[in-house]
Motif scaffolding. Structure first.
Motif, mmCIF file in Angstrom:
data_model
loop_
_atom_site.group_PDB
_atom_site.id
_atom_site.type_symbol
_atom_site.label_atom_id
_atom_site.label_comp_id
_atom_site.label_asym_id
_atom_site.label_seq_id
_atom_site.Cartn_x
_atom_site.Cartn_y
_atom_site.Cartn_z
ATOM 1 N N SER A 99 0.805 -1.219 0.000
ATOM 2 C CA SER A 99 0.000 0.000 0.000
ATOM 3 C C SER A 99 0.837 1.267 0.000
ATOM 4 N N ASP A 114 -0.539 2.302 -3.892
ATOM 5 C CA ASP A 114 -0.655 3.528 -3.085
ATOM 6 C C ASP A 114 -1.797 4.449 -3.498
ATOM 7 N N ASN A 122 -4.463 4.899 3.019
ATOM 8 C CA ASN A 122 -4.100 3.739 2.211
ATOM 9 C C ASN A 122 -4.441 2.454 2.975
ATOM 10 N N ILE A 123 -4.188 1.286 2.348
ATOM 11 C CA ILE A 123 -4.646 0.025 2.951
ATOM 12 C C ILE A 123 -4.010 -0.192 4.324
#
Ligand code: PHE
Length: 447
Positions: free
Chosen positions: A359, A364, A372-373
């Motif tokens: 991520s 990204d 983000n993740i």
């Protein structure tokens, strides 16, 4: 029937619980959360939260675990037969996977820094160069994913060989050493020019910097750092002996964990201000600042190596306790064999951790609410799952569970005095649930 073995000594049981609590949450996450949320005021809220929610929830988990000597699901079935409370266990399991998903990425970064320390690359550079070094690490999908996988392989190898007790024994020597090293680094950081500003930032509460989101962050940080709200301590305390004082054990875990967090703050912030790094730098904060501290010290090469090695062990005892949650669950509730349970847990963790590791680079631009993740997983785990878990545990023990069992557990059948029972019950019944519900309602805009 799976045979359950107890911890041989009180020290063994406590060392495992402290090993679970002390980890990257204290050394990596606490400083950057404090930095992003105004320093002193955040720390004050954090400490209040430990006192009125942290310790009571640790105790609630201990009471559930030791009174039944079972994992969370079996415990809730035993304590409330015919009721559906046990379904909550699934939330805990999901929570534990999310924590280990983003957590193992940071463990991967620690291995990279251990490697850089070994290569002698953590000295002779400017603060900007250290910052670039971290940027290039997270920008590289191969390095991020590679180190993360290496860490997970080590974690699950330890678990499959059944040597986690051995690791915990090693850690019970390493932990005091880590503590001493933190102290030494604190002194060195405090000797840097301009260090006083860092101390002001940490210990002078400026409430104008604190938002309701900061309060939520302090709650989430306390829960993540103490390993509460996802039944980890239920599993550990199910192995406790019947004659140890749960209150004392809970206090020991909370005090040691908080001390390590505060020491990490004292190590990082004087250097942050001295090197001109932004306190709000986020997850990269300690990686930018630490090399500068090592560099100032005689024998910096050895200090750096030792530091990352100790942090590595501290993280490993945390991830072992995290992965133990789904593994014990599968073995005891679904009669899965240990090797199978380990493989399933490892595979699922690997998928989540890879997503988190990507991520910062390949993925990204995948963002939800600007996160983000990796950040999403971190946020969901500590600020939602663990708080919900804490709420459930406190309400369950405070309102639903048989008071006699609670009294018996706190006093070991009437033998112990001075267990602060009324204070604890008051916190579990009112303070913890009301504060958690309040903050959720506030943040969802309902009040
Ligand atoms: N408490 C650990 C840390 O501070 C993280 C953790 C959370 C471990 C939940 C187990 C369960 O690093």
């Amino acid at each position: 029937m799976t045979k359950r073995v107890g911890f041989a000594t009180r020290i063994g049981a406590i060392a495992a619980a402290v090993g679970s609590a002390v980890g990257l949450g204290n050394i990596w996450r606490f400083p950057f959360e404090a930095g992003q949320n105004g320093g002193g005021a955040f720390i004050l809220v954090y400490i209040c939260c430990i006192l009125v929610m942290g310790i009571p929830v640790i105790l609630s988990e201990f009471i559930i675990g030791r009174s039944t000597h079972s994992n969370m699901k079996a415990a809730l079935k035993k304590l409330s037969p015919g009721k559906k409370y046990y379904l909550f266990t699934y939330i805990c399991i999901l929570g534990s996977f999310i924590v280990i998903g983003f957590y193992s990425v940071v463990c991967g970064w620690i291995i990279e820094y251990l490697y850089q320390a070994l290569m002698g690359n953590l000295s002779g550079h400017t603060p900007q160069e250290y910052s670039d070094m971290f940027t290039s690490l997270v920008a590289s999908p191969w390095r991020c994913v590679g180190w993360t996988i290496l860490f997970l392989v080590m974690n699950f190898l330890v678990m499959s060989r059944g040597i986690e007790k051995g690791i915990e024994r090693v850690a019970s020597i390493m932990m005091p050493l880590l503590f001493v090293i933190l102290l030494i680094f604190c002194v060195n950081s405090l000797l840097l020019p301009g260090a006083g500003k860092g101390l002001d930032f940490l210990f002078y509460p400026d409430f104008s910097d604190l938002t309701m989101h900061g309060v939520l962050a302090a709650f989430g940080q306390a829960f993540l750092s103490l390993s509460i709200g996802i039944s980890c301590l239920v599993t550990y305390s199910s192995y406790f002996k019947d004659d140890t004082s749960l209150t004392k054990d809970a206090m020991t875990v909370a005090v040691l964990d908080t001390l390590v967090a505060i020491l990490s703050g004292v190590m990082i912030f004087p250097a942050v201000f001295s090197f001109g790094v932004e306190p709000t730098a986020g997850p990269r904060l300690i990686f930018e600042v630490l090399p500068g501290i090592f560099q100032q010290m005689t024998g910096g090469y050895v200090w750096a190596l030792l530091f990352f090695l100790l942090v590595f062990f501290a993280s490993l005892t945390s991830t072992i306790s995290l992965s133990e949650i789904p593994i014990t669950f599968m073995i005891e509730e679904h009669k899965t064999s240990r090797p199978h349970a380990i493989v399933w847990t490892a595979l699922f963790t690997l998928v989540l951790a890879t997503l988190a590791a990507l991520s910062f680079n390949v993925l990204d631009d995948v963002k939800l609410w600007g996160k983000n993740i990796f950040d999403m997983m971190d946020y969901a785990a500590s600020n939602i799952f663990m708080l919900l878990g804490g709420l459930f545990t406190a309400v369950y023990v405070g309102w639903i569970m048989d008071r006699k069992i609670i009294h018996d557990q706190l006093t070991n059948g009437g033998r112990l005095k001075g267990t602060m029972e009324p204070y604890l019950i008051f916190c579990m019944r009112y303070v913890a649930p009301v504060s958690i519900v309040f903050i959720f309602l506030y943040l969802t805009g309902i009040i």
